[in-house]
Design a protein around this motif. Structure first.
Motif, short mmCIF file in Angstrom:
data_model
loop_
_atom_site.label_atom_id
_atom_site.label_comp_id
_atom_site.label_asym_id
_atom_site.label_seq_id
_atom_site.Cartn_x
_atom_site.Cartn_y
_atom_site.Cartn_z
N LEU A 293 -30.04 11.69 -10.97
CA LEU A 293 -28.76 11.73 -11.66
C LEU A 293 -28.65 12.96 -12.57
O LEU A 293 -27.60 13.62 -12.63
CB LEU A 293 -28.55 10.45 -12.49
CG LEU A 293 -28.41 9.16 -11.67
CD1 LEU A 293 -28.32 7.96 -12.60
CD2 LEU A 293 -27.19 9.23 -10.76
N VAL A 294 -29.73 13.29 -13.26
CA VAL A 294 -29.74 14.49 -14.11
C VAL A 294 -29.59 15.75 -13.26
O VAL A 294 -28.87 16.68 -13.64
CB VAL A 294 -31.05 14.54 -14.94
CG1 VAL A 294 -31.18 15.89 -15.65
CG2 VAL A 294 -31.08 13.41 -15.96
N THR A 295 -30.24 15.78 -12.10
CA THR A 295 -30.15 16.93 -11.21
C THR A 295 -28.72 17.14 -10.73
O THR A 295 -28.18 18.25 -10.79
CB THR A 295 -31.07 16.74 -9.98
OG1 THR A 295 -32.41 16.62 -10.42
CG2 THR A 295 -30.95 17.91 -9.02
N ILE A 296 -28.09 16.07 -10.25
CA ILE A 296 -26.72 16.17 -9.74
C ILE A 296 -25.76 16.57 -10.85
O ILE A 296 -24.94 17.49 -10.68
CB ILE A 296 -26.28 14.83 -9.09
CG1 ILE A 296 -27.20 14.46 -7.93
CG2 ILE A 296 -24.83 14.91 -8.63
CD1 ILE A 296 -27.23 15.47 -6.82
N LEU A 297 -25.85 15.89 -11.99
CA LEU A 297 -24.95 16.18 -13.10
C LEU A 297 -25.15 17.60 -13.62
O LEU A 297 -24.18 18.34 -13.84
CB LEU A 297 -25.18 15.16 -14.23
CG LEU A 297 -24.31 15.33 -15.47
CD1 LEU A 297 -22.84 15.17 -15.13
CD2 LEU A 297 -24.71 14.33 -16.56
N GLY A 298 -26.40 18.00 -13.82
CA GLY A 298 -26.68 19.33 -14.36
C GLY A 298 -26.21 20.45 -13.46
O GLY A 298 -25.56 21.41 -13.92
N ASN A 299 -26.49 20.34 -12.17
CA ASN A 299 -26.08 21.40 -11.25
C ASN A 299 -24.58 21.44 -11.05
O ASN A 299 -24.00 22.52 -10.91
CB ASN A 299 -26.80 21.23 -9.91
CG ASN A 299 -28.25 21.70 -9.97
OD1 ASN A 299 -28.53 22.88 -10.09
ND2 ASN A 299 -29.18 20.77 -9.89
N LEU A 300 -23.92 20.27 -11.02
CA LEU A 300 -22.47 20.25 -10.89
C LEU A 300 -21.80 20.86 -12.12
O LEU A 300 -20.78 21.55 -12.01
CB LEU A 300 -21.97 18.83 -10.66
CG LEU A 300 -22.25 18.23 -9.28
CD1 LEU A 300 -21.71 16.82 -9.18
CD2 LEU A 300 -21.62 19.10 -8.18
N LEU A 301 -22.37 20.61 -13.30
CA LEU A 301 -21.83 21.21 -14.52
C LEU A 301 -21.95 22.73 -14.48
O LEU A 301 -21.04 23.45 -14.92
CB LEU A 301 -22.55 20.65 -15.75
CG LEU A 301 -22.13 19.26 -16.21
CD1 LEU A 301 -23.00 18.79 -17.38
CD2 LEU A 301 -20.65 19.26 -16.63
N SER B 64 -27.29 26.50 -7.57
CA SER B 64 -27.04 25.14 -8.05
C SER B 64 -26.50 24.24 -6.95
O SER B 64 -26.88 23.06 -6.84
CB SER B 64 -26.06 25.18 -9.23
OG SER B 64 -26.62 25.82 -10.35
N CYS C 162 -29.94 15.64 -2.56
CA CYS C 162 -29.26 14.62 -1.77
C CYS C 162 -29.92 14.41 -0.41
O CYS C 162 -29.74 13.36 0.21
CB CYS C 162 -27.79 15.00 -1.58
SG CYS C 162 -26.82 14.95 -3.11
N THR D 101 -28.35 20.91 -5.43
CA THR D 101 -27.65 19.63 -5.33
C THR D 101 -27.81 19.03 -3.94
O THR D 101 -28.15 17.85 -3.78
CB THR D 101 -26.16 19.80 -5.66
OG1 THR D 101 -26.01 20.35 -6.97
CG2 THR D 101 -25.43 18.47 -5.60
#
Length: 313
Positions: free
Chosen positions: A36-44, A67, A75, A71
């Motif tokens: 979750l941190v990976t997805i959120l951080g890279n999307l940000l 990034s 996945c 992501t």
């Protein structure tokens, strides 16, 4: 009908974490949080770069691509790991295994090429600043990224196509948590000499060449930094490439530990430990490394959150 040592296997067993039954709830929570941190951080990172015109430069365009790759990379691996731990079913179909291996290799190679392009970008920016806009123009930058995507696709596709032709032994248990190349290769009953020759040739092309580009770029960068008289000037210049250097060290350190060794001496435990680093830890840390050490990135994130706050009022 005679029973042979070869069979057309429809399913593989991913046994990477199946033996750690006591620690599986902890592993599930840890991997889920990292995912979750990976997805959120890279999307940000992607949203901040795309929404801030100040960051529409080659350096940040490359960072947005990195990034996005991280992501997709997460996945490809982590959801299946979480599903296996949660359901206690560790099977994956033969087709699913090959598809996962293809995307894993393709995205790993793409990371490799993008890091080399980013090193070249920093070399031009620091060593040839007067020619930066000419050398790293929008068309050149787009061409380098497109070449990275195409090269990684072709290299991964060739190996997966060869792997799909193999017959596998009666044992279909993979001592790993995803369909990685070396563990799957050890199960093959077919002659793998041509495959291994091609694998090492691709490793030379996709590993040594980009790494050489990174090393040569940083050799020139360090030489340029040492010629700057003031300590403040040296720190300012080095701060523009320190984040990239940290990511490169983490990425290549894990890859060398697993892949730059003969398959006969491959250790499953070492492979799994290193694989956790570059499939989960590295993609999670990259946004923090690039944002916390970069004032432009921090400013863009602050403006992005401020815009989001005002838009909801």
């Amino acid at each position: 009908m005679s029973i042979t040592n070869e069979t057309s296997i429809s399913d593989f067993l991913l046994l990477g974490f199946s033996q750690h039954t006591k620690h599986q709830p902890l592993l599930f929570g840890l991997f889920l949080a990292m995912y979750l941190v990976t997805i959120l951080g890279n999307l940000l990172i992607i949203l901040a770069i795309s929404s801030d015109t100040h960051l529409h430069t080659p350096m940040y365009f490359l960072l947005a691509n990195l990034s996005f790759t991280d992501t997709c990379f997460s996945c490809t691996i982590v959801p299946k790991v979480l599903l296996n731990i949660h359901t206690q079913h560790y099977t994956i179909s033969h087709t699913g295994c090959l598809v996962q291996m293809f995307f894993f290799m393709e995205l790993t190679l793409l990371d490799d090429f993008l890091l080399a392009v980013m090193a070249y970008d920093r070399y031009v920016a620091i060593c040839l600043p007067l020619h930066y806009t000419t050398i790293m123009g929008p068309q050149r930058c787009l061409l380098l990224v497109a070449a990275s995507w195409l090269s990684s696709y072709l290299l991964a596709f060739c190996l997966c196509l060869l792997m799909s032709q193999f017959s596998f032994c009666a044992s279909h248990s993979i001592p790993h948590f995803f369909c990685d190349l070396l563990p799957l290769l050890k199960l093959a009953c077919s002659d793998t000499r041509i495959f291994q020759l091609m694998m090492f040739a691709e490793a030379a092309l996709s590993g040594v060449v980009p790494l050489t580009c990174v090393l040569v770029s940083y050799a020139h960068i360090i030489h340029t930094i040492l010629r700057i008289p003031s300590a403040g000037g040296k720190h300012k210049v080095f701060s523009t490439c320190g984040s990239h250097l940290a990511v490169v060290t983490l990425f290549y350190g894990a890859l060398f530990l697993v892949y730059f060794q003969p398959s006969s001496s491959y250790s499953a435990d070492t492979g799994m430990a290193a694989s956790v680093v570059y499939t989960m830890v590295t993609p999670m840390l990259n946004p923090f490394i690039y944002s916390l050490r970069n004032r432009h990135m921090k400013g863009a994130l602050c403006r992005f959150f401020s815009w989001g706050k005002h838009s909801t009022l």
